[in-house]
Design an enzyme around this catalytic site. Sequence first.
Site, mmCIF file in Angstrom:
data_model
loop_
_atom_site.group_PDB
_atom_site.id
_atom_site.type_symbol
_atom_site.label_atom_id
_atom_site.label_comp_id
_atom_site.label_asym_id
_atom_site.label_seq_id
_atom_site.Cartn_x
_atom_site.Cartn_y
_atom_site.Cartn_z
ATOM 1 N N GLY A 58 0.481 -39.639 22.511
ATOM 2 C CA GLY A 58 1.461 -39.753 21.399
ATOM 3 C C GLY A 58 2.827 -39.756 22.238
ATOM 4 O O GLY A 58 2.988 -40.424 23.123
ATOM 5 N N GLY A 59 3.662 -38.664 21.807
ATOM 6 C CA GLY A 59 5.093 -38.493 22.443
ATOM 7 C C GLY A 59 5.071 -38.181 23.866
ATOM 8 O O GLY A 59 6.068 -38.557 24.411
ATOM 9 N N GLY A 77 13.933 -73.573 40.019
ATOM 10 C CA GLY A 77 14.613 -72.368 39.401
ATOM 11 C C GLY A 77 14.326 -70.874 40.281
ATOM 12 O O GLY A 77 15.186 -70.033 40.476
ATOM 13 N N ALA A 78 13.233 -70.942 40.730
ATOM 14 C CA ALA A 78 12.732 -69.563 41.556
ATOM 15 C C ALA A 78 13.720 -69.431 42.742
ATOM 16 O O ALA A 78 13.991 -68.324 43.359
ATOM 17 C CB ALA A 78 11.380 -69.900 41.988
HETATM 18 C C1 HXC Z 1 -1.645 -28.475 19.129
HETATM 19 C C2 HXC Z 1 -3.402 -29.049 20.390
HETATM 20 C C3 HXC Z 1 -3.153 -30.592 20.474
HETATM 21 C C4 HXC Z 1 -1.673 -30.552 19.693
HETATM 22 C C5 HXC Z 1 -4.769 -30.429 21.819
HETATM 23 N N1 HXC Z 1 -4.525 -29.174 21.473
HETATM 24 N N2 HXC Z 1 -3.802 -31.344 21.234
HETATM 25 N N3 HXC Z 1 -2.748 -28.119 19.716
HETATM 26 N N4 HXC Z 1 -1.194 -29.809 18.852
HETATM 27 N N5 HXC Z 1 -1.277 -32.079 19.563
HETATM 28 C C6 HXC Z 1 -5.397 -27.865 21.498
HETATM 29 C C7 HXC Z 1 -6.756 -27.804 21.002
HETATM 30 O O1 HXC Z 1 -6.917 -27.564 19.789
HETATM 31 C C8 HXC Z 1 -7.290 -27.019 22.230
HETATM 32 O O2 HXC Z 1 -6.892 -25.720 21.770
HETATM 33 C C9 HXC Z 1 -6.667 -27.268 23.375
HETATM 34 O O3 HXC Z 1 -5.528 -27.988 22.871
HETATM 35 C C10 HXC Z 1 -7.383 -28.234 24.287
HETATM 36 O O4 HXC Z 1 -7.724 -29.511 23.469
HETATM 37 P P1 HXC Z 1 -9.277 -29.961 23.394
HETATM 38 O O5 HXC Z 1 -9.276 -31.094 22.498
HETATM 39 O O6 HXC Z 1 -10.344 -29.013 23.486
HETATM 40 O O7 HXC Z 1 -9.316 -30.730 25.004
HETATM 41 P P2 HXC Z 1 -9.741 -32.162 25.389
HETATM 42 O O8 HXC Z 1 -11.217 -32.497 24.883
HETATM 43 O O9 HXC Z 1 -9.762 -32.389 27.029
HETATM 44 O O10 HXC Z 1 -8.865 -33.282 24.655
HETATM 45 C C11 HXC Z 1 -7.655 -33.360 24.951
HETATM 46 C C12 HXC Z 1 -6.846 -34.240 24.021
HETATM 47 C C13 HXC Z 1 -7.236 -34.031 22.597
HETATM 48 C C14 HXC Z 1 -7.480 -35.701 24.342
HETATM 49 C C15 HXC Z 1 -5.163 -34.098 24.276
HETATM 50 O O11 HXC Z 1 -7.015 -32.547 22.366
HETATM 51 C C16 HXC Z 1 -6.339 -34.652 21.633
HETATM 52 O O12 HXC Z 1 -6.785 -35.697 21.369
HETATM 53 N N6 HXC Z 1 -5.279 -34.077 20.851
HETATM 54 C C17 HXC Z 1 -4.555 -34.594 20.114
HETATM 55 C C18 HXC Z 1 -3.694 -35.665 20.704
HETATM 56 C C19 HXC Z 1 -2.620 -36.388 19.603
HETATM 57 O O13 HXC Z 1 -2.931 -36.860 18.485
HETATM 58 N N7 HXC Z 1 -1.613 -35.762 19.690
HETATM 59 C C20 HXC Z 1 -0.353 -35.884 18.696
HETATM 60 C C21 HXC Z 1 0.257 -37.134 18.949
HETATM 61 S S1 HXC Z 1 1.398 -37.416 17.707
HETATM 62 P P3 HXC Z 1 -7.857 -24.326 22.101
HETATM 63 O O14 HXC Z 1 -7.426 -23.270 21.338
HETATM 64 O O15 HXC Z 1 -9.363 -24.912 21.559
HETATM 65 O O16 HXC Z 1 -7.865 -24.057 23.676
HETATM 66 C C22 HXC Z 1 3.079 -37.305 18.788
HETATM 67 C C23 HXC Z 1 3.996 -37.794 18.124
HETATM 68 C C24 HXC Z 1 5.240 -37.736 18.867
HETATM 69 O O17 HXC Z 1 2.833 -36.797 19.980
HETATM 70 C C25 HXC Z 1 5.975 -38.947 18.911
HETATM 71 C C26 HXC Z 1 7.434 -38.884 19.476
HETATM 72 C C27 HXC Z 1 7.752 -40.326 19.841
#
Ligand code: HXC
Length: 510
Positions: A172-173, A407-408
Amino acid sequence: MLTNDQRRDQLTNLSQQAELGGGVERIHKQHEQGKYTARERINKLLDPESFIEFDKFVVHRCNSFGMEKTKFLGDGVITGIGKINGQQVAIFSQDFTCWGGALGMAYAKKICKVMDFALENKIPVIGVNDSGGARIQEGVESLAGYAEIFYRNVQASGVIPQISLIMGPCAGGAVYSPAMTDFIFMVDKTSYMFVTGPEVIKTVTHEEVTKDALGGAHTHNEKSGVAHFRCDDEDDCFERVRELFSFIPGCNKQKHTQKLTTDSVTRSNNKLKNFVPDNSKKPYDMHELILEVIDDQHFLEVHRDFAKNIITGFASIGGIKVGIVANQPAFLAGCLDIDSSVKAARFVRFCDAFNIPIITLVDVPGFLPGTVQEYGGIIRHGAKLLYAYSEATVPLITLITRKAYGGAYDVMASKHIKADINLAYPTAEIAVMGAEGAVNIIFRNDLANKAKNVEEYENNFANPYRAAELGYVDEIIFPEITRQRLYQYLKALENKKIPTPDRKHGNIPL
Ligand code: HXC
């Protein structure tokens, strides 16, 4: 009332607590995955004992989804200043052990503070990224935090170098701030970058893809060109970052230091005497030429695995740091296409922004023909490279080793777009196109005499002398003096300063 000693203990205890991030268990998990913690990364990257931490005790103020019960001192990102090779830098390092490194408002403010510090004090900023993106519990505040970082990336662009290390999942971000920095380093097998992950893709497009294939180091270094360096592991990555810092200045106004070398500038390049093959269709590896002329064969290649038909990278000649852009005849005959144009344009703009002279080595048969290229917009992408060279005001030295067609020829830092010094080997062929193609057009009705016509064309055009007669080539040199000449011209151009147009900014064809 606490005694002085008790207060000192309090600070020590809080510091230790902050240094544990998300706790011992999560640190073990991080290690098990072949990753260092955020803090270990800082200590391994920076000069020993040089790191000073900011905002160690910052915590979030979120009360949603039970977040008020979980607070990690530092809020999941470590920020501060330190040194690399003695050069002051600012750094932030995202801590995956705290909510997967996800970004909330307090966390974003810490990053913004250190970025502001870097910009105000004109020191490079390094971001170590390992994050699940926007912290879901903080909602729109996380999005706001990201946007504040993006804004600063843009304000800092071209003023201070911005370097991103991707050392875990970046979703994401988390990918957009790195995308706006100058160089992205990725680590094989443990780092990923994607805007939307495999699960979302499956739901929306029914496409099944692993996260490695979607956004691993291999994908972004070879296919998308998002990343510039692919590293074997985190230690390799730190090594490469330090190497990069040995070539770039701390800011756009900093005078370059000399690179230490004992390599003689008058060393003869005998290897190059007959290096360019007699047969102009025969490929050769431009890397060999580069390594022969630069100091100590030390070439830091940028985007090594992407668009291999053009080579970009840093080196020094007689201690003077330079950027090198070179067509690569050993890959796609060294032609210009969409990817190579964009790759080189971005590199040229970095060098120009940070006052790094550019040496361009030309052996280019033209732009790659075909519908894929035309539909993909080779016109606007090729224009990026033309634009980048034309706006560059750093010293530009061009050496045509063999083909400079069509052109290159114009695009590859020709005299006409204000290169300072244009050199050619006796083997250079500067023409609108190669002999075969030209004869097929201008002698279309005389195919019976094709061989004779090709020979006549080659005699007239497949050489550097027409261009030299017109002053488009300043000097035709024997290849064995290449290193010496490049150094002499670099020295002569050391004080180059030319005015730029009075405008807000140009409008590069994006
Ligand atoms: C809050 C989060 C989180 C998030 C992970 N965690 N992503 N908490 N917000 N975005 C937390 C989990 O709950 C977990 O907490 C710990 O981090 C580790 O995550 P796991 O899933 O256990 O780890 P892993 O299996 O290694 O996977 C990592 C990951 C996955 C691939 C990053 O967590 C994931 O897909 N997260 C979501 C990604 C996502 O969709 N993000 C939002 C994007 S939108 P605990 O307590 O169990 O340790 C965005 C918009 C911004 O970013 C736009 C700006 C332009």
